[in-house]
Design a protein around this motif. Structure first.
Motif, PDB file in Angstrom:
ATOM      1  N   ILE A  22       0.946  -1.254   0.034  1.00 57.08           N
ATOM      2  CA  ILE A  22      -0.256  -0.077   0.088  1.00 57.08           C
ATOM      3  C   ILE A  22       0.605   1.219   0.273  1.00 57.08           C
ATOM      4  CG2 ILE A  22      -1.962  -1.019   0.950  1.00 57.08           C
ATOM      5  CD1 ILE A  22      -0.893   0.308   3.542  1.00 57.08           C
ATOM      6  N   SER A  23       2.344   1.064   0.434  1.00 61.71           N
ATOM      7  CA  SER A  23       3.111   2.407   0.687  1.00 61.71           C
ATOM      8  C   SER A  23       3.210   2.737  -1.185  1.00 61.71           C
ATOM      9  CB  SER A  23       3.944   2.924   1.693  1.00 61.71           C
ATOM     10  OG  SER A  23       5.045   0.998   1.013  1.00 61.71           O
ATOM     11  N   ILE A  24       4.091   1.660  -1.792  1.00 59.85           N
ATOM     12  CA  ILE A  24       3.980   1.142  -3.194  1.00 59.85           C
ATOM     13  C   ILE A  24       3.111   2.122  -4.448  1.00 59.85           C
ATOM     14  CG2 ILE A  24       5.357   0.817  -5.273  1.00 59.85           C
ATOM     15  CD1 ILE A  24       7.160  -1.113  -2.755  1.00 59.85           C
ATOM     16  N   PRO A  25       2.857   3.238  -5.130  1.00 62.20           N
ATOM     17  CA  PRO A  25       2.080   3.185  -5.802  1.00 62.20           C
ATOM     18  C   PRO A  25       2.373   2.780  -7.351  1.00 62.20           C
ATOM     19  CG  PRO A  25       3.579   5.002  -5.878  1.00 62.20           C
ATOM     20  CD  PRO A  25       4.467   4.205  -5.010  1.00 62.20           C
ATOM     21  N   THR A  26       0.878   2.333  -8.096  1.00 60.67           N
ATOM     22  CA  THR A  26       0.688   1.526  -8.856  1.00 60.67           C
ATOM     23  C   THR A  26       0.810   2.753 -10.322  1.00 60.67           C
ATOM     24  OG1 THR A  26      -0.299   0.195  -8.143  1.00 60.67           O
ATOM     25  CG2 THR A  26      -0.752  -0.066 -10.722  1.00 60.67           C
ATOM     26  N   PHE A  27       1.993   2.229 -11.464  1.00 61.11           N
ATOM     27  CA  PHE A  27       2.063   3.705 -12.283  1.00 61.11           C
ATOM     28  C   PHE A  27       1.436   3.026 -13.421  1.00 61.11           C
ATOM     29  CE2 PHE A  27       4.952   5.250  -9.358  1.00 61.11           C
ATOM     30  CZ  PHE A  27       4.889   6.056  -9.124  1.00 61.11           C
ATOM     31  N   ASP A  28       0.395   3.120 -14.546  1.00 61.79           N
ATOM     32  CA  ASP A  28      -0.626   3.167 -15.446  1.00 61.79           C
ATOM     33  C   ASP A  28      -0.684   1.492 -15.312  1.00 61.79           C
ATOM     34  OD1 ASP A  28      -0.597   3.247 -17.768  1.00 61.79           O
ATOM     35  OD2 ASP A  28       0.941   2.710 -18.907  1.00 61.79           O
ATOM     36  N   SER A  29      -1.347   0.746 -13.802  1.00 59.78           N
ATOM     37  CA  SER A  29      -1.906  -0.400 -14.276  1.00 59.78           C
ATOM     38  C   SER A  29      -0.263  -1.661 -13.207  1.00 59.78           C
ATOM     39  CB  SER A  29      -2.918  -1.608 -15.237  1.00 59.78           C
ATOM     40  OG  SER A  29      -3.238   0.127 -15.409  1.00 59.78           O
ATOM     41  N   PHE A  30       0.934  -1.097 -14.267  1.00 65.05           N
ATOM     42  CA  PHE A  30       1.502  -1.694 -13.609  1.00 65.05           C
ATOM     43  C   PHE A  30       2.351  -1.976 -12.240  1.00 65.05           C
ATOM     44  CE2 PHE A  30       6.963  -2.695 -12.538  1.00 65.05           C
ATOM     45  CZ  PHE A  30       6.735  -3.474 -13.821  1.00 65.05           C
ATOM     46  N   PRO A  31       1.733  -3.432 -11.761  1.00 61.15           N
ATOM     47  CA  PRO A  31       1.981  -3.565 -10.195  1.00 61.15           C
ATOM     48  C   PRO A  31       3.301  -2.939  -9.839  1.00 61.15           C
ATOM     49  CG  PRO A  31       2.636  -5.699 -11.751  1.00 61.15           C
ATOM     50  CD  PRO A  31       2.436  -4.590 -12.831  1.00 61.15           C
ATOM     51  N   ILE A  89      -4.363  -5.694 -20.749  1.00 56.11           N
ATOM     52  CA  ILE A  89      -4.211  -4.051 -20.230  1.00 56.11           C
ATOM     53  C   ILE A  89      -3.331  -3.480 -21.459  1.00 56.11           C
ATOM     54  CG2 ILE A  89      -4.103  -2.630 -19.434  1.00 56.11           C
ATOM     55  CD1 ILE A  89      -5.332  -3.917 -16.779  1.00 56.11           C
ATOM     56  N   ASN A  90      -1.762  -4.037 -20.734  1.00 53.15           N
ATOM     57  CA  ASN A  90      -0.848  -3.944 -22.226  1.00 53.15           C
ATOM     58  C   ASN A  90      -0.069  -4.786 -21.852  1.00 53.15           C
ATOM     59  OD1 ASN A  90       1.694  -1.793 -22.614  1.00 53.15           O
ATOM     60  ND2 ASN A  90       0.726  -0.508 -21.232  1.00 53.15           N
ATOM     61  N   PHE A  91       0.282  -5.608 -23.364  1.00 46.23           N
ATOM     62  CA  PHE A  91       1.106  -6.644 -23.767  1.00 46.23           C
ATOM     63  C   PHE A  91       2.672  -6.044 -23.056  1.00 46.23           C
ATOM     64  CE2 PHE A  91       3.784  -9.860 -26.412  1.00 46.23           C
ATOM     65  CZ  PHE A  91       2.556 -11.061 -25.696  1.00 46.23           C
ATOM     66  N   ALA A  92       2.638  -5.146 -23.537  1.00 44.24           N
ATOM     67  CA  ALA A  92       4.406  -4.432 -23.495  1.00 44.24           C
ATOM     68  C   ALA A  92       4.754  -4.450 -21.878  1.00 44.24           C
ATOM     69  CB  ALA A  92       4.662  -3.182 -23.715  1.00 44.24           C
ATOM     70  N   LEU A  93       3.733  -3.918 -21.114  1.00 42.00           N
ATOM     71  CA  LEU A  93       4.110  -3.778 -19.651  1.00 42.00           C
ATOM     72  C   LEU A  93       4.107  -4.764 -18.922  1.00 42.00           C
ATOM     73  CD1 LEU A  93       1.941  -1.212 -18.420  1.00 42.00           C
ATOM     74  CD2 LEU A  93       4.601  -0.678 -17.934  1.00 42.00           C
ATOM     75  N   MET A  94       2.942  -6.189 -19.681  1.00 40.42           N
ATOM     76  CA  MET A  94       3.007  -7.461 -18.575  1.00 40.42           C
ATOM     77  C   MET A  94       4.483  -8.405 -19.766  1.00 40.42           C
ATOM     78  SD  MET A  94       0.848 -10.953 -20.799  1.00 40.42           S
ATOM     79  CE  MET A  94       2.422 -10.710 -21.684  1.00 40.42           C
ATOM     80  N   LEU A  95       4.822  -8.155 -20.552  1.00 41.91           N
ATOM     81  CA  LEU A  95       6.281  -8.994 -20.875  1.00 41.91           C
ATOM     82  C   LEU A  95       7.387  -8.474 -19.982  1.00 41.91           C
ATOM     83  CD1 LEU A  95       6.504  -9.151 -25.058  1.00 41.91           C
ATOM     84  CD2 LEU A  95       5.956 -10.893 -23.419  1.00 41.91           C
ATOM     85  N   LEU A  96       7.648  -6.711 -19.804  1.00 39.05           N
ATOM     86  CA  LEU A  96       8.369  -6.693 -18.609  1.00 39.05           C
ATOM     87  C   LEU A  96       8.380  -6.653 -17.661  1.00 39.05           C
ATOM     88  CD1 LEU A  96      10.919  -4.538 -18.789  1.00 39.05           C
ATOM     89  CD2 LEU A  96       9.034  -3.029 -18.259  1.00 39.05           C
ATOM     90  N   TYR A  97       7.152  -7.055 -16.730  1.00 38.18           N
ATOM     91  CA  TYR A  97       6.578  -7.404 -15.501  1.00 38.18           C
ATOM     92  C   TYR A  97       7.174  -8.847 -15.731  1.00 38.18           C
ATOM     93  CZ  TYR A  97       4.305  -8.570 -11.081  1.00 38.18           C
ATOM     94  OH  TYR A  97       3.872  -8.737  -9.950  1.00 38.18           O
TER      95      TYR A  97
END
Length: 132
Positions: A22-31, A89-97
């Motif tokens: 809860i203390s770390i923000p989520t940016f552009d749906s990136f966990p 939502i975002n295939f590129a972010l999924m790959l990065l994650y």
């Protein structure tokens, strides 16, 4: 004693995970919170087991800290859920994650173990024997 150590460690690890997430923000749906938790937990697990082996920590403490505290702190199920959500939502972010988690976790566990070996008060010959 082992069961108690796992239960206590699990309570502490789960609570700590919640507070960190809860203390770390989520940016552009990136966990980002889950990624930081899992990568940091991998580093800590490597460091703990490296230290536990060098100091001959009791088995119930190893299980309580490793499986209980750090196991509850890190979370594979949340990684899977968030990975799946990113896929829609975002295939590129999924790959990065996925890449950061799957490659970074084991790499940081290894680095944690090696850091303990490097900085432990042993002779150079003992360190060489441990690294082989």
């Amino acid at each position: 004693m082992t069961y108690f150590a796992v239960i206590l460690g699990g309570l502490m690890g789960g609570t700590l995970r919640y507070l960190v997430s809860i203390s770390i923000p989520t940016f552009d749906s990136f966990p980002l919170g889950t990624l930081c938790i899992n990568l940091g937990g991998s580093l800590l697990l490597g460091m703990f087991y490296g230290m536990a082996a060098a100091r001959q920590v009791r088995p119930w403490v190893r299980v309580g800290v490793g499986a209980g505290l750090i196991g509850a702190f890190t979370t594979f199920s949340t990684f899977c859920m968030e990975f799946s959500k990113l896929a829609s939502i975002n295939f590129a972010l999924m790959l990065l994650y996925g890449l950061c988690s799957v490659v970074g976790g084991p790499l940081l566990a290894y680095i944690g173990d090696r850091l303990v070996v490097m900085f432990s008060p042993q002779t150079a010959s003992e360190q060489r024997e441990l690294s082989v």
